[in-house]
Design an enzyme around this catalytic site. Structure first.
Site, PDB file in Angstrom:
ATOM      1  N   SER A 233     -14.406  12.027   3.810  1.00 12.73           N
ATOM      2  CA  SER A 233     -15.741  11.417   3.909  1.00 12.73           C
ATOM      3  C   SER A 233     -16.794  12.266   4.614  1.00 12.73           C
ATOM      4  O   SER A 233     -17.969  11.918   4.613  1.00 12.73           O
ATOM      5  CB  SER A 233     -15.650  10.045   4.600  1.00 12.73           C
ATOM      6  OG  SER A 233     -15.214  10.193   5.936  1.00 12.73           O
ATOM      7  N   LYS A 278     -19.177   3.195  10.485  1.00  7.72           N
ATOM      8  CA  LYS A 278     -19.835   4.486  10.698  1.00  7.72           C
ATOM      9  C   LYS A 278     -21.305   4.318  11.057  1.00  7.72           C
ATOM     10  O   LYS A 278     -21.850   5.117  11.826  1.00  7.72           O
ATOM     11  CB  LYS A 278     -19.642   5.365   9.456  1.00  7.72           C
ATOM     12  CG  LYS A 278     -18.184   5.772   9.277  1.00  7.72           C
ATOM     13  CD  LYS A 278     -17.957   6.646   8.068  1.00  7.72           C
ATOM     14  CE  LYS A 278     -16.483   7.020   7.995  1.00  7.72           C
ATOM     15  NZ  LYS A 278     -16.184   7.904   6.849  1.00  7.72           N
TER      16      LYS A 278
END
Length: 345
Positions: A233, A278
């Site tokens: 990611s 996140k």
């Protein structure tokens, strides 16, 4: 009175300790950190600007009774069934090794995309077949391990995993092949008898999940110090930091920029897991802008996962929920992110 309750207290302590060591068939996912990329990415001869580009992480671990209970009470801690995290027959160690491989592959994609954009040269050197996992009950069990790199079979070297599997398919069940592989920098050689796969009697094999392992050679040389971070990611943010060190422009323009997203070789930014966590991590780190994948949700995926939305929409929803001033920016490609950061649109 104290003596009367002491046995019960000891029992409670023992149960509490036991609860911390008994794993459940779940994982707990929670916000991680936002890491500045300057100390992680080093382009030989590259320049460092005043702005800060940051990758964001999640914390993921096997659940026990205590962490499960705490995650049930806390915001932005999710409980995931093990089958949503690990592949069938994949152990936790194999899962971690797969995440490391995905990170390595993501780093290579990031370098190629950044170098293409900056018009810098690079080449690939094939290193062999990377073992991702070993299927139980198959011949490779007890012989090969996840993380091994197969460099030859019967003395023959191959230029892709496809050619490797094609060679295996020329063999009959019961035939032996000699595998040459690298484990912990040591070259080893062992024989393996092949076997038909259960449920697919047309396929002969040794029982491994595999992928190609290639070494990227670039000029200038790029060094990424991200051994403690797994998964793909961070691809988008790696590519932006590498590009930033290759060119004269200051991509961040003095700002604190966080983000996430996988990176395909063609520059496409892909969907990731844990986008809400996140966003929380980026906000805590004081990011001014958060780059979120603007991924397309197919009709098939919508049918399979009702209520699913793009990473960008979920990031916007999370930002509103935590009342952050951080701006959420949708990106579909590396060029989208670069254009926004350089031009503000």
């Amino acid at each position: 009175m104290r003596n009367k309750w002491m046995p019960l207290i000891y029992v409670f302590i023992l149960l509490l300790i036991g609860a911390a060591f008994i794993d459940l068939p779940y994982y707990v996912m929670k916000p991680g950190d936002a890491h500045a990329l300057k100390p992680i990415v080093e382009v030989a001869g590259g320049k460092k600007d005043e702005g800060t580009l940051m990758l964001t992480t999640i914390k993921m671990g096997e659940a026990n009774y205590i962490t499960y209970a705490l995650a049930s009470l806390r915001d932005y801690e999710e409980i995931l069934p093990v089958e949503e995290v690990r592949s069938p027959h994949e152990t936790n160690d194999e899962y971690n090794i797969r995440q490391q491989y995905l990170m390595s592959n993501s780093q290579q994609n990031a370098i190629t995309v950044a170098f293409d954009a900056a018009e810098k040269p690079y080449t690939f050197e094939y290193e062999g077949v990377y073992v991702l996992n070993v299927f139980p009950g198959m011949p490779a069990e007890g012989v090969l391990e996840a993380g091994d790199r197969i460099v030859a079979i019967d003395g023959k070297e191959f230029k892709s995993s496809r050619l490797f599997t094609d060679y295996i398919q020329t063999k009959q069940p019961g035939e032996k092949v000699t595998i040459t592989f690298i484990r912990n920098k040591e070259k080893m050689e062992k024989s393996i008898s092949l076997k038909k796969f259960e449920g697919n009697q047309q396929k002969t094999g040794m029982g491994i999940g595999l992928a190609d392992q290639k070494k990227l050679v670039s000029k200038p040389k790029v060094k990424l110090k991200a051994d403690s971070i797994g998964g793909p990611s961070a691809g988008l943010m790696f590519s932006l930091e590498i590009y930033n060190q290759l060119v004269k422009e200051d991509v961040a323009k003095g700002r604190k920029i966080a983000g996430t997203g996988t990176m395909e070789p063609d520059g496409t930014v892909g969907r990731i897991g844990g986008i809400a966590q996140k966003v929380v991590a980026a906000d805590k780190a004081g990011a001014e802008i958060f780059l979120a994948p603007d991924d397309h949700i197919s009709p098939e995926l919508k049918k399979r996962v009702p209520g699913i939305v793009s990473n960008y929409k979920e990031a916007v929803r999370t930002a509103k929920d935590i009342d952050t001033k951080m701006k959420i920016v949708p990106v579909h490609t590396f060029d989208d992110a670069l254009t926004y950061l350089l031009n503000g649109k």
